[in-house]
Motif scaffolding. Sequence first.
Motif, PDB file in Angstrom:
ATOM      1  N   ALA A 116      10.033  -5.110   6.288  1.00  0.00           N
ATOM      2  CA  ALA A 116       8.916  -5.293   5.367  1.00  0.00           C
ATOM      3  C   ALA A 116       9.252  -6.330   4.303  1.00  0.00           C
ATOM      4  O   ALA A 116       8.416  -7.183   3.963  1.00  0.00           O
ATOM      5  CB  ALA A 116       8.550  -3.965   4.715  1.00  0.00           C
ATOM      6  N   GLY A 120       7.285  -9.638   4.626  1.00  0.00           N
ATOM      7  CA  GLY A 120       6.364  -9.726   3.492  1.00  0.00           C
ATOM      8  C   GLY A 120       6.586 -10.977   2.667  1.00  0.00           C
ATOM      9  O   GLY A 120       5.628 -11.678   2.320  1.00  0.00           O
ATOM     10  N   ALA A 233       7.280  -0.791   8.754  1.00  0.00           N
ATOM     11  CA  ALA A 233       7.265  -2.108   8.124  1.00  0.00           C
ATOM     12  C   ALA A 233       5.835  -2.569   7.872  1.00  0.00           C
ATOM     13  O   ALA A 233       5.504  -3.059   6.777  1.00  0.00           O
ATOM     14  CB  ALA A 233       7.993  -3.126   9.000  1.00  0.00           C
ATOM     15  N   HIS A 234       4.969  -2.410   8.861  1.00  0.00           N
ATOM     16  CA  HIS A 234       3.577  -2.837   8.727  1.00  0.00           C
ATOM     17  C   HIS A 234       2.877  -2.041   7.639  1.00  0.00           C
ATOM     18  O   HIS A 234       2.139  -2.600   6.818  1.00  0.00           O
ATOM     19  CB  HIS A 234       2.860  -2.654  10.068  1.00  0.00           C
ATOM     20  CG  HIS A 234       1.632  -3.480  10.197  1.00  0.00           C
ATOM     21  ND1 HIS A 234       1.343  -4.218  11.315  1.00  0.00           N
ATOM     22  CD2 HIS A 234       0.589  -3.687   9.349  1.00  0.00           C
ATOM     23  CE1 HIS A 234       0.188  -4.846  11.147  1.00  0.00           C
ATOM     24  NE2 HIS A 234      -0.290  -4.522   9.960  1.00  0.00           N
ATOM     25  N   VAL A 236       4.246  -0.540   5.007  1.00  0.00           N
ATOM     26  CA  VAL A 236       4.768  -0.912   3.683  1.00  0.00           C
ATOM     27  C   VAL A 236       4.193  -2.250   3.235  1.00  0.00           C
ATOM     28  O   VAL A 236       3.778  -2.413   2.080  1.00  0.00           O
ATOM     29  CB  VAL A 236       6.314  -0.955   3.714  1.00  0.00           C
ATOM     30  CG1 VAL A 236       6.863  -1.560   2.416  1.00  0.00           C
ATOM     31  CG2 VAL A 236       6.880   0.447   3.912  1.00  0.00           C
ATOM     32  N   ILE A 237       4.142  -3.233   4.145  1.00  0.00           N
ATOM     33  CA  ILE A 237       3.590  -4.552   3.795  1.00  0.00           C
ATOM     34  C   ILE A 237       2.132  -4.428   3.367  1.00  0.00           C
ATOM     35  O   ILE A 237       1.722  -4.922   2.311  1.00  0.00           O
ATOM     36  CB  ILE A 237       3.714  -5.517   4.989  1.00  0.00           C
ATOM     37  CG1 ILE A 237       5.178  -5.858   5.248  1.00  0.00           C
ATOM     38  CG2 ILE A 237       2.918  -6.806   4.733  1.00  0.00           C
ATOM     39  CD1 ILE A 237       5.406  -6.594   6.561  1.00  0.00           C
TER      40      ILE A 237
END
Length: 261
Positions: A116, A120, A233-234, A236-237
């Motif tokens: 992330a 990001g 990760a997706h 959190v971004i």
Amino acid sequence: MRAAAVVIESKGRIRWEIAIVLGLGLGQSAVYAVVALANRLTRDQHLSQQTATLNPTLSDREVFDLIYQLLDIGFSLVPVLLVCFLLWMPARPHLSRLGLAGARPAGDGIRGLVLAIIIGAGGIGIYLGARALDLGVTVNPAGLDARWWTIPVLLLSALRAGLQEEVVVIGYLFARLRDLGWGTWQIIVGSALLRGTYHLYQGFGGFVGNVIMGLIFGWLYSRWGRVLPFVIAHFVIDAAIFVGYPWAAAAFPALFGGPAG
């Protein structure tokens, strides 16, 4: 001869299955994104002067806005349930073909957070660069009116994006395209191009940034075989972008603000 016919029929059914799954969700989004980009490019305004609003208000009545938001999130997750149903295995781990095998919360969480941060930071750079070069639109990721439930709904929207994109584009497509005999790099590039295409509504910067993200995610998935780090990760971004955008737009209006269009 009969065995060969069965293999051909099986691959044909898989192709139709993929088309139906994508037609119910991300493939449909890709078609709309291509049309949206064509619409934007044929306007008098420069691309960087136009705005794409995510998570818009769906009703001027608060209670119905909340209901519509929750319904939209819930129904958009149906393709995720569908691929879980299609690739369910009788033996445990039941969803191993989707990269959902065994619980490793610490390892998956650490990998997801590191991804992330890297993705990001790179994504913000590509977004700002695309706007400066008139290759991308201004994205307002938090179009909802300020309500008591706004942040929870934005977090649910971020979770929806993580589940929908990573389980389908990574877990499902990798499994099914392997069934069709695709090589690893063919799958990585193909899934990355799909990811970029359904972000074309953001302009060419959104396409490039998401193709790069897809290449990285696909390559790492081919090594790890686990989809949860990418879901984390997706999430959190998107959560950081959705919830943090109002502050960023107010603090750096020249970078993140922009006229509606």
